[in-house]
Scaffold this motif. Structure first.
Motif, PDB file in Angstrom:
ATOM      1  N   UNK A 161       0.669  -1.282   0.075  1.00  0.00           N
ATOM      2  CA  UNK A 161       0.003   0.039   0.141  1.00  0.00           C
ATOM      3  C   UNK A 161       0.772   1.068   0.083  1.00  0.00           C
ATOM      4  N   UNK A 172       1.232   5.383  -0.155  1.00  0.00           N
ATOM      5  CA  UNK A 172       0.320   6.759   0.217  1.00  0.00           C
ATOM      6  C   UNK A 172       0.790   7.997  -0.231  1.00  0.00           C
ATOM      7  N   UNK A 230       4.414   8.766  -1.249  1.00  0.00           N
ATOM      8  CA  UNK A 230       5.209   7.483  -1.912  1.00  0.00           C
ATOM      9  C   UNK A 230       5.729   6.581  -0.915  1.00  0.00           C
ATOM     10  N   UNK A 231       5.229   6.508   0.279  1.00  0.00           N
ATOM     11  CA  UNK A 231       5.776   5.601   1.263  1.00  0.00           C
ATOM     12  C   UNK A 231       5.129   4.336   1.087  1.00  0.00           C
ATOM     13  N   UNK A 285       4.199   0.810   2.354  1.00  0.00           N
ATOM     14  CA  UNK A 285       3.717  -0.208   3.282  1.00  0.00           C
ATOM     15  C   UNK A 285       3.438  -1.368   2.950  1.00  0.00           C
ATOM     16  N   UNK A 329       4.341  -6.752   9.156  1.00  0.00           N
ATOM     17  CA  UNK A 329       4.891  -5.536   8.346  1.00  0.00           C
ATOM     18  C   UNK A 329       6.215  -6.247   8.172  1.00  0.00           C
ATOM     19  N   UNK A 330       6.464  -6.019   6.760  1.00  0.00           N
ATOM     20  CA  UNK A 330       7.822  -6.130   6.195  1.00  0.00           C
ATOM     21  C   UNK A 330       8.764  -5.012   6.712  1.00  0.00           C
ATOM     22  N   UNK A 331       9.814  -5.747   7.803  1.00  0.00           N
ATOM     23  CA  UNK A 331      10.688  -4.844   8.237  1.00  0.00           C
ATOM     24  C   UNK A 331      12.021  -4.764   7.425  1.00  0.00           C
ATOM     25  N   UNK A 332      12.130  -5.403   6.323  1.00  0.00           N
ATOM     26  CA  UNK A 332      13.189  -5.022   5.327  1.00  0.00           C
ATOM     27  C   UNK A 332      14.561  -4.759   5.765  1.00  0.00           C
TER      28      UNK A 332
END
Lengths: 392, 125
Positions: free
Chosen positions: B32, B34, B37-38, B40, B109-112
């Motif tokens: 997703x 926002x 361009x962040x 999620x 959440x993908x914490x990368x």
């Protein structure tokens, strides 16, 4: 005619494919199509000028025409490169965001540490250029354009209303439009020698503080300071600041700023700025919270964090579930503050409990507060200060 | 992640319901973006669980949740918990001693790199 037709058609098709290949997704997908476009132009010129009948005007004048075409292209390249190198000052997007129509000024200038900062002597603070009164105890209110009071007269801002309600103290509006959490920290340290606050209030905006922290570019064409946590310390990791500022402020880019999205995409493509992955971003934010607390402690000031919501954060029963649950950053900021055991005033709760018509509290962008919103924030802050006995 | 998803469901159940069976069905990635361009990046771990209610369990409607706001004993955590219950069960009343099959998702959440549990939500296909 027959001999050159396939070359002309072929070069036009190749040019169309080249333009279609410009996805702006990566540097490679920009420069390869550009090279292909130049190649197709050369092919077109060859087909048109060299493959026609030898008696034709085009064939007889081919060298002059080639010279004219080459000169025109060369001039265009020089104009584009030249305009990219000439600075036109702060980008139109930056000026739009930071221009104050009341004072008809932009009270900001380029700054080597903060990227942009209010101008003035050491005892003049914030974008409102507020003069520090040395005879009163101070409360520093750090934040972005919400605290500054974008589109509002100074008298309608939270800080001004608090000064009216509690005249024994001086609340200092250290809000600066566009700042994010790194800049709150750096600017707080800068204003401390003049302010020596008893209390530090930090306005955290759920609308963009998380998104902008952890990047070295902004949507208004300036770079910003960026840190990551290394061995428990904040280490600056900017690598593209010069490129971002030079490109964004260039004469060439004044054209691109008509579309903010295109301009920002190009800045990212050409400068390859750093953007922290999610885990590092959250670590950076937590560490910045701790560093701001440490700055406060060193000055003998307590720090209170004020959550400033988007309109859609206030009543999640009305919101779009997916956005409330996963896109908006209210939950993330609350969690990080809770994990760090920080003192929090959640303005969201006060707004929800008040059951006020939110269209009267928020401006059209659903983030900045109206005069009524600023008054409600001032009331919440005052109540919090009194309930927690934060001031003598 | 399956173990953590099950543990979070048991924790969510608390004194209201017991998880008798938990089975992972499938997974879905969601990205997703926002206005800034962040990105999620989310991972929905869809599951089926048999649950048994330990006491009467009512899930309020959004209107009922909103009506509680401002009451003397109201907290925002209560509202958020009720909203999460609504995402899983819809507006409903369950009697103590009854059971149901719950099809839902544990969202991470993908914490990368790495993952962090975010919440329980309805399944994502």
């Amino acid at each position: 005619m027959m001999r050159r037709t396939p070359h002309i058609l072929g070069s036009l098709l190749f040019a169309a494919l080249a333009v279609n290949g410009m996805s702006l997704a990566s540097r490679l997908s920009l420069f390869i199509p550009l090279a292909a476009l130049c190649g197709s132009l050369a092919w077109f010129a060859y087909g048109l000028l060299y493959l026609g009948p030898k008696q034709s005007w085009l064939y007889r004048r081919r060298k002059e025409l080639l010279l004219a075409l080459g000169s025109a292209i060369g001039a265009l390249v020089i104009a584009v490169v030249g305009s990219a190198l000439v600075s036109a000052g702060m980008s139109p997007q930056f000026r739009r965001v930071h221009y104050n129509p009341q004072t008809k000024q932009i009270a900001q200038a380029g700054d080597p540490e903060l990227s942009w900062a209010p101008v003035g002597p050491i005892d003049v603070v914030g974008q409102r250029l507020q003069k520090v009164d040395p005879t009163k105890p101070h409360i520093a209110f750090i934040g972005d354009s919400i605290i500054y009071g974008l589109h509002l007269d100074e008298k309608d801002t939270t800080v001004s209303l608090l000064n009216e309600a509690l005249p024994k103290y001086q609340f200092i509006n250290a809000g600066v439009s566009g700042y994010s959490i790194e800049q709150y920290w750096i600017y707080l340290r800068r204003i401390l020698p003049a302010t020596k606050p008893k209390l530090i209030l930090v306005g955290l905006f759920t609308g963009n503080d998380v998104q902008l922290t952890g990047r070295e570019y902004t949507p208004w064409g300036r770079s910003k300071p960026l840190f990551h946590v290394e061995d428990g310390q904040l280490v600056k990791i900017n690598r593209a600041a010069h490129c971002i500022d030079a490109i964004s402020d260039s004469l060439l880019f004044t054209v691109f700023w008509h579309s903010k999205e295109t301009a920002v995409k190009l800045v990212k493509l050409l400068c390859d700025p750093v953007e922290l992955p999610r885990g590092e971003l959250e670590a950076e934010i937590s560490k910045l919270f701790d560093e701001i607390e440490a700055v406060g402690k060193e000055s003998g000031a307590r720090v209170v964090w004020i959550i400033l919501p988007l309109r859609w954060d206030v009543d999640p029963t009305q919101g779009i579930r997916e956005q409330t649950n996963y896109v908006f950053k209210y939950g993330l900021l609350k969690r990080l503050l809770r994990e760090g055991h920080h003192d929090v005033l959640d303005f969201t709760i006060d707004l929800w409990k008040s059951k006020v018509d939110l269209s009267k509290v928020f401006q059209e962008d659903n983030g900045h507060l109206t005069a009524l919103g600023q008054r409600m924030l001032a009331d919440s802050v005052r109540r919090y200060i009194e309930e927690h006995h934060l001031l003598p | 992640m399956a173990r953590e998803g099950e543990a979070k469901l048991r924790e969510f159940g608390g004194d209201d319901f017991r998880v008798e069976n938990f089975r992972v069905d499938d997974e879905k990635w969601v990205d997703l973006t926002d206005d800034f361009d962040f990105h999620n990046r989310l991972y929905f771990l869809n599951f089926t669980a048999k649950i048994h209610f330990l006491r009467d369990f009512q899930v309020p409607s959004r209107k009922q949740i909103a009506a509680r706001v401002g009451a003397a004993d109201w907290t925002i955590d209560e509202a958020q918990r009720d909203l999460e219950r609504g995402d899983l069960f819809s507006m409903n009343t369950f009697t103590s001693g009854t059971g149901m099959t719950l099809r839902a998702a544990a969202v991470f959440d993908d914490m990368e790199p790495g993952w962090r549990f975010d919440r329980l939500d309805s399944m994502r296909k």
